[in-house]
Design a protein around this motif. Sequence first.
Motif, PDB file in Angstrom:
ATOM      1  N   ALA A  54     -17.618  42.562  35.790  1.00 46.53           N
ATOM      2  CA  ALA A  54     -16.914  43.912  35.159  1.00 46.53           C
ATOM      3  C   ALA A  54     -16.785  43.974  36.482  1.00 46.53           C
ATOM      4  O   ALA A  54     -15.178  44.796  36.510  1.00 46.53           O
ATOM      5  N   GLU A  55     -17.611  44.740  38.167  1.00 49.94           N
ATOM      6  CA  GLU A  55     -16.424  44.359  39.284  1.00 49.94           C
ATOM      7  C   GLU A  55     -15.694  43.535  40.196  1.00 49.94           C
ATOM      8  O   GLU A  55     -14.359  44.307  40.425  1.00 49.94           O
ATOM      9  N   ALA A  56     -16.226  42.343  39.826  1.00 47.79           N
ATOM     10  CA  ALA A  56     -14.822  41.396  40.504  1.00 47.79           C
ATOM     11  C   ALA A  56     -13.596  41.929  39.855  1.00 47.79           C
ATOM     12  O   ALA A  56     -12.701  41.435  39.843  1.00 47.79           O
ATOM     13  N   SER A  57     -13.555  42.146  38.200  1.00 46.97           N
ATOM     14  CA  SER A  57     -12.224  42.092  37.323  1.00 46.97           C
ATOM     15  C   SER A  57     -11.486  43.151  37.668  1.00 46.97           C
ATOM     16  O   SER A  57     -12.183  44.521  38.885  1.00 46.97           O
ATOM     17  N   PRO A  58      -9.953  43.396  37.911  1.00 45.95           N
ATOM     18  CA  PRO A  58      -8.798  43.814  38.645  1.00 45.95           C
ATOM     19  C   PRO A  58      -9.259  45.650  37.933  1.00 45.95           C
ATOM     20  O   PRO A  58      -9.379  46.942  38.642  1.00 45.95           O
ATOM     21  N   ASP A  59      -9.881  46.208  36.767  1.00 50.87           N
ATOM     22  CA  ASP A  59      -9.972  46.944  35.912  1.00 50.87           C
ATOM     23  C   ASP A  59     -10.983  47.053  36.855  1.00 50.87           C
ATOM     24  O   ASP A  59     -11.527  48.506  36.457  1.00 50.87           O
ATOM     25  N   GLY A  60     -12.400  46.284  36.732  1.00 50.17           N
ATOM     26  CA  GLY A  60     -13.640  47.074  37.208  1.00 50.17           C
ATOM     27  C   GLY A  60     -13.287  47.629  38.491  1.00 50.17           C
ATOM     28  O   GLY A  60     -14.227  48.553  39.004  1.00 50.17           O
ATOM     29  N   ALA A  61     -12.537  46.797  39.164  1.00 52.64           N
ATOM     30  CA  ALA A  61     -12.438  47.207  41.015  1.00 52.64           C
ATOM     31  C   ALA A  61     -11.840  48.533  41.057  1.00 52.64           C
ATOM     32  O   ALA A  61     -12.493  49.270  42.050  1.00 52.64           O
ATOM     33  N   VAL A  64      -9.947  52.583  28.080  1.00 59.96           N
ATOM     34  CA  VAL A  64      -9.946  51.768  27.304  1.00 59.96           C
ATOM     35  C   VAL A  64     -10.192  50.292  27.110  1.00 59.96           C
ATOM     36  O   VAL A  64     -10.525  49.644  26.166  1.00 59.96           O
ATOM     37  N   THR A  65     -10.264  49.732  28.268  1.00 59.35           N
ATOM     38  CA  THR A  65      -9.758  48.068  28.450  1.00 59.35           C
ATOM     39  C   THR A  65     -11.729  48.449  28.254  1.00 59.35           C
ATOM     40  O   THR A  65     -11.566  46.778  28.302  1.00 59.35           O
ATOM     41  N   PHE A  66     -12.639  48.539  28.605  1.00 57.28           N
ATOM     42  CA  PHE A  66     -14.532  48.436  28.552  1.00 57.28           C
ATOM     43  C   PHE A  66     -14.280  48.239  27.060  1.00 57.28           C
ATOM     44  O   PHE A  66     -13.653  48.806  26.088  1.00 57.28           O
ATOM     45  N   ASP A  67     -14.941  47.241  26.793  1.00 58.79           N
ATOM     46  CA  ASP A  67     -15.776  47.408  26.220  1.00 58.79           C
ATOM     47  C   ASP A  67     -16.610  48.405  25.139  1.00 58.79           C
ATOM     48  O   ASP A  67     -16.635  49.941  25.280  1.00 58.79           O
ATOM     49  N   ALA A  68     -17.112  48.652  23.811  1.00 62.73           N
ATOM     50  CA  ALA A  68     -17.905  50.069  23.708  1.00 62.73           C
ATOM     51  C   ALA A  68     -18.622  50.170  23.992  1.00 62.73           C
ATOM     52  O   ALA A  68     -19.255  51.313  23.747  1.00 62.73           O
ATOM     53  N   ASN A  69     -19.825  49.776  25.066  1.00 60.95           N
ATOM     54  CA  ASN A  69     -20.308  50.118  25.939  1.00 60.95           C
ATOM     55  C   ASN A  69     -19.885  50.958  26.889  1.00 60.95           C
ATOM     56  O   ASN A  69     -20.736  51.270  27.804  1.00 60.95           O
ATOM     57  N   GLY A  70     -18.687  50.656  27.075  1.00 64.59           N
ATOM     58  CA  GLY A  70     -18.185  51.037  28.467  1.00 64.59           C
ATOM     59  C   GLY A  70     -18.157  50.288  29.413  1.00 64.59           C
ATOM     60  O   GLY A  70     -18.297  48.513  29.443  1.00 64.59           O
ATOM     61  N   VAL A  71     -18.811  50.632  31.024  1.00 62.18           N
ATOM     62  CA  VAL A  71     -18.581  49.598  31.438  1.00 62.18           C
ATOM     63  C   VAL A  71     -20.304  49.208  32.459  1.00 62.18           C
ATOM     64  O   VAL A  71     -20.926  50.038  33.158  1.00 62.18           O
ATOM     65  N   PRO A  72     -20.752  48.096  32.431  1.00 62.45           N
ATOM     66  CA  PRO A  72     -21.187  47.661  33.009  1.00 62.45           C
ATOM     67  C   PRO A  72     -21.245  48.443  35.004  1.00 62.45           C
ATOM     68  O   PRO A  72     -20.362  47.903  35.797  1.00 62.45           O
ATOM     69  N   LEU A  73     -22.381  49.368  35.166  1.00 56.26           N
ATOM     70  CA  LEU A  73     -22.736  48.878  37.007  1.00 56.26           C
ATOM     71  C   LEU A  73     -23.982  48.437  37.360  1.00 56.26           C
ATOM     72  O   LEU A  73     -24.395  48.918  36.125  1.00 56.26           O
ATOM     73  N   GLU A  74     -23.956  48.176  38.370  1.00 60.70           N
ATOM     74  CA  GLU A  74     -24.695  47.436  39.298  1.00 60.70           C
ATOM     75  C   GLU A  74     -24.952  48.055  40.433  1.00 60.70           C
ATOM     76  O   GLU A  74     -24.307  48.425  41.414  1.00 60.70           O
ATOM     77  N   ILE A  75     -26.130  48.440  41.197  1.00 52.77           N
ATOM     78  CA  ILE A  75     -26.783  48.521  42.455  1.00 52.77           C
ATOM     79  C   ILE A  75     -27.196  48.328  42.608  1.00 52.77           C
ATOM     80  O   ILE A  75     -28.332  48.275  42.247  1.00 52.77           O
ATOM     81  N   ASP A  76     -26.996  47.320  44.072  1.00 48.22           N
ATOM     82  CA  ASP A  76     -28.326  46.738  44.691  1.00 48.22           C
ATOM     83  C   ASP A  76     -28.147  47.679  46.037  1.00 48.22           C
ATOM     84  O   ASP A  76     -27.507  48.027  46.804  1.00 48.22           O
ATOM     85  N   MET A  77     -29.896  48.158  46.455  1.00 51.62           N
ATOM     86  CA  MET A  77     -29.837  49.300  47.382  1.00 51.62           C
ATOM     87  C   MET A  77     -30.969  48.726  48.437  1.00 51.62           C
ATOM     88  O   MET A  77     -31.867  47.888  48.519  1.00 51.62           O
ATOM     89  N   LYS A 114     -13.437  52.096  42.608  1.00 50.21           N
ATOM     90  CA  LYS A 114     -12.897  52.456  43.806  1.00 50.21           C
ATOM     91  C   LYS A 114     -13.286  54.327  43.921  1.00 50.21           C
ATOM     92  O   LYS A 114     -13.754  55.233  44.386  1.00 50.21           O
ATOM     93  N   ILE A 115     -12.907  54.416  42.485  1.00 54.45           N
ATOM     94  CA  ILE A 115     -12.656  56.213  42.129  1.00 54.45           C
ATOM     95  C   ILE A 115     -13.594  56.747  41.925  1.00 54.45           C
ATOM     96  O   ILE A 115     -14.064  57.676  42.559  1.00 54.45           O
ATOM     97  N   LEU A 116     -14.639  55.960  41.448  1.00 56.32           N
ATOM     98  CA  LEU A 116     -16.007  56.182  41.100  1.00 56.32           C
ATOM     99  C   LEU A 116     -16.594  56.736  42.234  1.00 56.32           C
ATOM    100  O   LEU A 116     -17.546  57.598  41.981  1.00 56.32           O
ATOM    101  N   TRP A 117     -16.740  56.058  42.888  1.00 52.73           N
ATOM    102  CA  TRP A 117     -18.026  56.018  44.836  1.00 52.73           C
ATOM    103  C   TRP A 117     -17.014  57.131  44.862  1.00 52.73           C
ATOM    104  O   TRP A 117     -17.575  57.712  45.829  1.00 52.73           O
ATOM    105  N   LYS A 118     -15.946  57.385  45.637  1.00 48.02           N
ATOM    106  CA  LYS A 118     -15.195  58.135  45.467  1.00 48.02           C
ATOM    107  C   LYS A 118     -15.847  60.022  45.177  1.00 48.02           C
ATOM    108  O   LYS A 118     -15.884  60.787  45.901  1.00 48.02           O
ATOM    109  N   LEU A 119     -15.420  60.061  44.016  1.00 51.70           N
ATOM    110  CA  LEU A 119     -16.239  60.838  42.923  1.00 51.70           C
ATOM    111  C   LEU A 119     -17.908  61.059  42.781  1.00 51.70           C
ATOM    112  O   LEU A 119     -18.063  62.192  42.642  1.00 51.70           O
TER     113      LEU A 119
END
Length: 131
Positions: free
Chosen positions: A33-40, A114-127, A44-49
């Motif tokens: 999802a992160e690699a898709s245009p909508d996910g990217a 709305v381009t993401f499915d009913a579950n929303g957008v999956p998010l993954e972080i490697d720390m 970008k906006i999420l991490w600024k927030l």
Amino acid sequence: MKLSIIILASLLAFVAFAEDESFGARVQRAKLAEASPDGAAYQKILWKLIGDYTASVMQQCFPKGAKTDTNVFTLVGDVGHDSKLHKVEVRPATPMSRCFANAFAAAPFLQPSVTFDANGVPLEIDMKIKP
């Protein structure tokens, strides 16, 4: 009668198991999802927030000078259309990584498009924790 109850219970357990994705599968789904245009664009906006919030959570859960109980961890969750993080899971699950997961889940997430499915957008972080 007993046999049909056992079969029904087995089928229900199988369905419940099949509905739960493994941790690794959820991480891969989030990376795709992160690699898709909508996910990217979302990322970008999420991490600024939430970037500053995330840094403060790290400082809270991994304070300077404290001996950490893990050097790396991965968090996965789904940002729902209600702007909340759902199904949060962290590996390895240590006291410090769970602290991060619990506090991070309260971040002010951006509502997925709305381009993401009913579950929303999956998010993954490697720390990676640097002493």
